[in-house]
Design a protein around this motif. Sequence first.
Motif, short mmCIF file in Angstrom:
data_model
loop_
_atom_site.label_atom_id
_atom_site.label_comp_id
_atom_site.label_asym_id
_atom_site.label_seq_id
_atom_site.Cartn_x
_atom_site.Cartn_y
_atom_site.Cartn_z
N GLU A 451 0.83 -1.20 0.00
CA GLU A 451 0.00 0.00 0.00
C GLU A 451 0.87 1.25 0.00
O GLU A 451 0.54 2.25 -0.64
N ALA A 453 3.74 1.53 -1.41
CA ALA A 453 4.22 1.72 -2.78
C ALA A 453 3.13 2.33 -3.65
O ALA A 453 3.38 3.24 -4.45
N ILE A 454 1.91 1.81 -3.50
CA ILE A 454 0.81 2.32 -4.31
C ILE A 454 0.51 3.78 -3.97
O ILE A 454 0.32 4.62 -4.85
N SER A 455 0.51 4.09 -2.68
CA SER A 455 0.22 5.47 -2.29
C SER A 455 1.30 6.42 -2.79
O SER A 455 1.07 7.61 -2.95
N LEU A 456 2.49 5.86 -3.06
CA LEU A 456 3.56 6.70 -3.59
C LEU A 456 3.50 6.75 -5.12
O LEU A 456 4.43 7.20 -5.77
N GLY A 457 2.44 6.23 -5.69
CA GLY A 457 2.22 6.41 -7.12
C GLY A 457 2.62 5.24 -8.00
O GLY A 457 2.61 5.37 -9.22
N ALA A 458 3.00 4.10 -7.41
CA ALA A 458 3.41 2.97 -8.24
C ALA A 458 2.19 2.17 -8.68
O ALA A 458 1.25 2.01 -7.92
N SER A 459 2.23 1.64 -9.90
CA SER A 459 1.12 0.83 -10.40
C SER A 459 1.17 -0.56 -9.76
O SER A 459 2.14 -0.91 -9.11
N LYS A 462 4.12 -2.48 -11.12
CA LYS A 462 5.37 -1.88 -10.68
C LYS A 462 5.61 -2.21 -9.20
O LYS A 462 6.73 -2.54 -8.80
N LYS A 466 8.88 -4.14 -8.26
CA LYS A 466 9.91 -3.33 -7.60
C LYS A 466 9.93 -3.48 -6.08
O LYS A 466 10.91 -3.18 -5.43
N VAL A 467 8.81 -3.92 -5.51
CA VAL A 467 8.75 -4.03 -4.05
C VAL A 467 8.56 -5.48 -3.59
O VAL A 467 9.34 -6.01 -2.82
N PRO A 470 11.42 -8.26 -4.99
CA PRO A 470 12.71 -8.18 -4.29
C PRO A 470 12.63 -8.68 -2.85
O PRO A 470 13.58 -9.26 -2.33
#
Lengths: 550, 369
Positions: A451, A453-459, A462, A466-467, A470
């Motif tokens: 969440e 990552a999503i709130s920071l604008g990632a699709s 992505k 990316k999260v 890894p």
Amino acid sequence: MSGVRRWDIWTLITTLIFIGYFVFLALPLFMLLINSFFDGTTGEFSLAYFQKFFSRAYYMNAVWNSIKVTVSVTLLSVLIAGPLAYIMSTIRIKGSGTIRILILISSMSAPFIGAYAWILLLGRNGVITGFFRDVFGLQLPDIYGFSGILLVLTLQLSPLIFMYVSGALKNVDHSLMEAAESMNCTGIRKMWKVLVPLITPTLLAGGLLVFMRAFADFGTPMLIGEGYRTVPVLIFNEFISEVGGDDGFAAAISVIVVLFATAVFLIQKYIANRKSFSMSALNPIEPQPRKGWVNVLAHTVVYGFTAIAMMPQVYVAYTSFLKTSGRIFVDGYSLDSYRDAFSKIGDSIFNTFMLAGISIVIIILAAVLIAYATVKRKGAVAGVLDTFTMLPYIVPGSILGIALLVTFNKQPLVLSGTAAILIIAFVIRRLPYTIRSSAAVLHQVNDSIEEAAISLGASTMKTFFKVTVPMMISGVIAGAILSWISIITELSTSIILYTGRTRTMTVAVYTEVIRGNYGVAAALSTMLTVITVISLLIFFKLSGKKEVTM
Amino acid sequence: MSVAIHFKDIVKKYEDTVVIPELSLDIREGEFFTLLGPSGCGKTTLLRMIAGFNSIEGGSIAFNDKVINNVAPSKRNIGMVFQNYAIFPHLSVAGNVAFGLQNRKVPKPEMKQRIDDILNVVQISQYRERMPKNLSGGQQQRVALARAIVIRPDVLLMDEPLSNLDAQLRIEMRNAIKEIQQEVGITTVYVTHDQEEAMAVSDRIAVMKSGIIQHVGTPRDIYQRPANLFVATFIGRTNIINAELSGESAAPLLRIGSGYAEQLPPIPTGIPRVSQEPLPVKLSVRPEEFILSEDGTGLPGRIVSSMFLGLHTHAHVELESGQRIEMIEQSTHGQELAQGDQVRLKIDTRKINVYDETGEVNLTAGARP
């Protein structure tokens, strides 16, 4: 924990995987069922195969043999490995790290290699048998048949119990033991009243694994059984033998076996669920140095077991360097066996690497997606996927092989004889290791990370690549190495599915042993062992762990 | 940059269970707004609806004039700080802070500048290249805050961000959060169940229970004139005492038990009553709103226990009715509240709150209708 079920890329991925499982696992098992109920020649519904099975002592005898072997192996493994794990967890043993790795290695080889090694050691013309006969004039008991299978499978499978129990003992808080003592519960009573109940769930889980493996093992009774027929042998013979081979009948036996295994699995699950609880030790049990006879005895038991467990592989490796003349070992050492192995059946080495390599790539991709779908996207389809991934625990390898063959030997999809069918079988059977270890890591990853990552604008994608990936990768690789090892050492499916062009190393070892070509077999086995050990060392290095969970 | 948030008749359901029934609320631009309530009251659900992680089953949420119901979470331009920080463990401090900027395709030189600036603001510049596992809880918290603010969000959302910290650090961090919020001036919605924390940081607080907002007001308003009994008991400590109200609205007379009466300040809304019978009411009297009577009048009681805590002395007093109340007195020299002592108590009529029998309506002057 999203409230809405969004129709996104994950729905598509889950559906594709679902279809894959349906076509390559559910459908073949269903075809097996169909085959068992319809007459092979007339194509009419018939219960004849089942009647034949249950009415003849010859077949029921095999069932009885299988049950005897399986139950004995399971109990004996628990009785040997349980105390062994307890000793190693409570008493400081010199070189215990190495011992643990050796015990693990001994369990990682193909069981039939153990069988053939024990024949070389304790068989009619075995080295040890000969030694006792010539030096002491003693005739050692016969190891062919039940006792041999018991010996080989117990040594092969008790390390699994050892690893399970060691892991559980690590989670038992030492304070629990001290609390018991403070309430005047000591010695055997303490063990029985406190320790055993605490590790019972683990014993049940490990016991099930040993049970299923012993039940499904084909190579061992084939080599050392000498007429002691177990069910997998029966199925193989019925399916493969050129004279009187009968697919329908083999299918019927398979159906009975799968039902039996499912019943055992469900009973185990039922008992385990009622007895399960979670533990984590703030103050784990530490091995303590002991003095006097206890120390000597503990060392003797641990070293003794390890030596016996390692003996087959060491001896096979030793014989691989012996000089051969034709099929007989002669005095002196040479690399002839390796030369022969490469020149005559070098293609099996290439095949093993190619088939296992492709399988592992598919396994990694599928496991990452399945683990994610089942852990983070709970839902009906994910639940079914979870069940699908459990099936290979229940369905023995040879039965999966037969099921795939009867399904894909005709239009619309002919796969029999291809490398694809082997890869499919490998992927389906060995996927669970990678899924499990990937899912274990994923369970540790809090939803809020994604969440964030999503709130920071990632699709969505992505975020996943990316999260999430890894963060999962350590678990994925650790699991993939286990899958890899179990693919290169697997025999029961490949023996059903291979053709001249897709022969793998284990199949080659098996056929060379049958032919009496012990030198070449030993060379190939040793190469397998070396690959296994190297893979395990990479596993330890990457996972930072000293144990393996199956 | 900053926005006002308007909730209009918001509904949240899980399956058929209504978690939030028709909630309306306006959060002002640049305000530090706190959702406060016991666990399960719907405060986190509401926050996650703003973020877009929970669906909205009815009504609308708007940033200024723009309804965001159907805007994807990644497009809402929010910064969120999670209870467990949700720091990416595989990225360094700088990597974590850069994550949102990379998604916004901010040019490299500007990105570096903005990361430098924000790390200075939250005072973790020296840990720039560290991996999260080598940071303390407070430092991780600062990274989470920096990561959320650096993208210049319209709204900053914080979900119990301090609950994983120890007491000392919690106070330190809440001051830091307040300062940083004032410095950057972003509209902030903060969720907590800790009323002291809410008081310390907020411009305004909404007290929630069962998905319904009970009271929206400044910390002072909520403590001194709680809208209903729930708010009175949830914020700070208080004693609930049954009493009767009689006389005119301009000069109401309060009677507690048989022998104690006090004149109250006028009741602005009038005393709601159906007849000339005295109106049963419930009083919320905070421990510090009791006064030890010196003139022999007041509520009689017996001290059950007392605790000397330096500045104050806490005492439990059993009233004639059998009810036990809690009171706090400033400690004095000589005089002592000893166990078993008979005392008489008065109440500070300017401070107490008077509620109707249901506890839903505050009749006291200065309370919101």
